[in-house]
Design a protein around this motif. Structure first.
Motif, PDB file in Angstrom:
ATOM      1  N   ASP A   1      11.573  -6.274   5.560  1.00 39.52           N
ATOM      2  CA  ASP A   1      10.941  -7.488   6.076  1.00 39.52           C
ATOM      3  C   ASP A   1       9.423  -7.413   5.920  1.00 39.52           C
ATOM      4  O   ASP A   1       8.785  -8.390   5.516  1.00 39.52           O
ATOM      5  N   ALA A   2       8.846  -6.256   6.192  1.00 39.29           N
ATOM      6  CA  ALA A   2       7.388  -6.092   6.054  1.00 39.29           C
ATOM      7  C   ALA A   2       6.953  -6.271   4.605  1.00 39.29           C
ATOM      8  O   ALA A   2       5.926  -6.903   4.330  1.00 39.29           O
TER       9      ALA A   2
ATOM     10  N   ALA B   1       0.807  -1.232   0.000  1.00 37.71           N
ATOM     11  CA  ALA B   1       0.000   0.000   0.000  1.00 37.71           C
ATOM     12  C   ALA B   1       0.837   1.278   0.000  1.00 37.71           C
ATOM     13  O   ALA B   1       0.528   2.223  -0.718  1.00 37.71           O
ATOM     14  N   ASP B   2       1.910   1.306   0.765  1.00 37.95           N
ATOM     15  CA  ASP B   2       2.702   2.527   0.893  1.00 37.95           C
ATOM     16  C   ASP B   2       3.417   2.928  -0.395  1.00 37.95           C
ATOM     17  O   ASP B   2       3.832   4.070  -0.539  1.00 37.95           O
ATOM     18  N   PHE B   3       3.583   2.000  -1.340  1.00 34.03           N
ATOM     19  CA  PHE B   3       4.406   2.276  -2.515  1.00 34.03           C
ATOM     20  C   PHE B   3       3.661   2.186  -3.839  1.00 34.03           C
ATOM     21  O   PHE B   3       4.244   2.383  -4.889  1.00 34.03           O
ATOM     22  N   GLN B   4       2.383   1.887  -3.827  1.00 41.03           N
ATOM     23  CA  GLN B   4       1.641   1.711  -5.070  1.00 41.03           C
ATOM     24  C   GLN B   4       1.514   2.990  -5.882  1.00 41.03           C
ATOM     25  O   GLN B   4       1.620   2.959  -7.092  1.00 41.03           O
TER      26      GLN B   4
ATOM     27  N   GLY C   1       9.210 -13.788  -3.537  1.00 40.00           N
ATOM     28  CA  GLY C   1       9.919 -13.168  -4.656  1.00 40.00           C
ATOM     29  C   GLY C   1      10.581 -11.859  -4.270  1.00 40.00           C
ATOM     30  O   GLY C   1      11.712 -11.574  -4.677  1.00 40.00           O
ATOM     31  N   TRP C   2       9.896 -11.051  -3.474  1.00 41.15           N
ATOM     32  CA  TRP C   2      10.485  -9.787  -3.035  1.00 41.15           C
ATOM     33  C   TRP C   2      11.586 -10.006  -2.016  1.00 41.15           C
ATOM     34  O   TRP C   2      12.598  -9.287  -2.023  1.00 41.15           O
TER      35      TRP C   2
ATOM     36  N   VAL D   1      11.263   8.690  -4.987  1.00 44.32           N
ATOM     37  CA  VAL D   1      12.086   7.665  -4.354  1.00 44.32           C
ATOM     38  C   VAL D   1      11.881   7.795  -2.852  1.00 44.32           C
ATOM     39  O   VAL D   1      12.090   8.859  -2.273  1.00 44.32           O
ATOM     40  N   THR D   2      11.428   6.704  -2.242  1.00 40.78           N
ATOM     41  CA  THR D   2      11.083   6.695  -0.827  1.00 40.78           C
ATOM     42  C   THR D   2      12.092   5.862  -0.042  1.00 40.78           C
ATOM     43  O   THR D   2      12.225   4.661  -0.285  1.00 40.78           O
ATOM     44  N   PRO D   3      12.829   6.471   0.891  1.00 37.23           N
ATOM     45  CA  PRO D   3      13.758   5.682   1.707  1.00 37.23           C
ATOM     46  C   PRO D   3      12.988   4.777   2.662  1.00 37.23           C
ATOM     47  O   PRO D   3      11.937   5.150   3.179  1.00 37.23           O
ATOM     48  N   LEU D   4      13.531   3.584   2.854  1.00 35.22           N
ATOM     49  CA  LEU D   4      12.913   2.646   3.785  1.00 35.22           C
ATOM     50  C   LEU D   4      13.496   2.830   5.171  1.00 35.22           C
ATOM     51  O   LEU D   4      14.634   3.259   5.326  1.00 35.22           O
ATOM     52  N   GLY D   5      12.711   2.482   6.161  1.00 34.04           N
ATOM     53  CA  GLY D   5      13.164   2.509   7.538  1.00 34.04           C
ATOM     54  C   GLY D   5      13.420   1.094   8.022  1.00 34.04           C
ATOM     55  O   GLY D   5      13.141   0.122   7.314  1.00 34.04           O
TER      56      GLY D   5
END
Length: 176
Positions: free
Chosen positions: A41-42, A24-27, A50-51, A32-36
């Motif tokens: 893992d989420a 949902a957060d990336f659709q 696959g991911w 470019v969104t940095p991950l925390g």
């Protein structure tokens, strides 16, 4: 065109993929969104094995590359620790992009998958069935980031191609 994906907005090590995680957060993101911490893992849990493989292989490539000038891996003892603490985070110098490569700079560009690369209409020199380069653009096409397609032996080949493209020939490859 603006890059869209995950990771460091200023990354010089860019990996391009044809699809994006159904998360949902990336659709709908157009940046470019940095991950925390914990987000890789989420995504893996929500979007499937696959991911997880994509993230694992990405970390293995960078850990094997062992090139502090491109991506600093020295803070991590293993590729797993690098993946969990640094990959695709702000200031990591890594990104996973869902947009067409913009080749007007000196960044390293890795395109995942022959089919995706061919769909981009890039001018490529095929080295073998698995790898191609566009030397003037510092672009490499490699197999998809999956254990079967990009095995440890093929990771070594990819690392050597990255070193050639970046002008960094004499570094030691870390063991996976």
């Amino acid at each position: 065109m603006m890059d869209t994906g995950l990771g460091d907005i200023n990354a010089q090590f860019k990996v391009y993929i044809a699809n994006r995680p159904n998360f949902a957060d990336f659709q709908d993101t157009q940046k470019v969104t940095p991950l925390g911490g914990g987000e890789l893992d989420a995504i893996g849990k929500a979007c499937g094995n696959g991911w997880r493989k994509v993230f694992n292989v990405y970390a293995k490539v960078l850990f094997a590359l062992n090139c502090e000038r491109l991506v600093s891996v020295h803070k991590a003892a293993t590729w797993q620790e690098f993946r969990d603490k640094y990959l695709l985070q702000a200031a990591s110098n890594t990104s996973l992009l869902f947009t067409r490569p913009e080749l007007s700079n000196d960044d390293i560009h890795i395109v995942m998958g022959k089919t995706y690369a061919k769909s981009l209409g890039l001018s490529l020199e095929w080295i073998n069935d698995d790898f191609a380069i566009a030397p003037k653009a510092k672009l490499i096409v490699c197999p998809y980031f999956d254990y079967r397609q990009l095995s440890n032996i093929k990771i070594v080949t990819l690392v050597e191609l990255i070193r050639q493209q970046s002008g960094n020939h004499n570094k030691t490859t870390k063991h996976l």
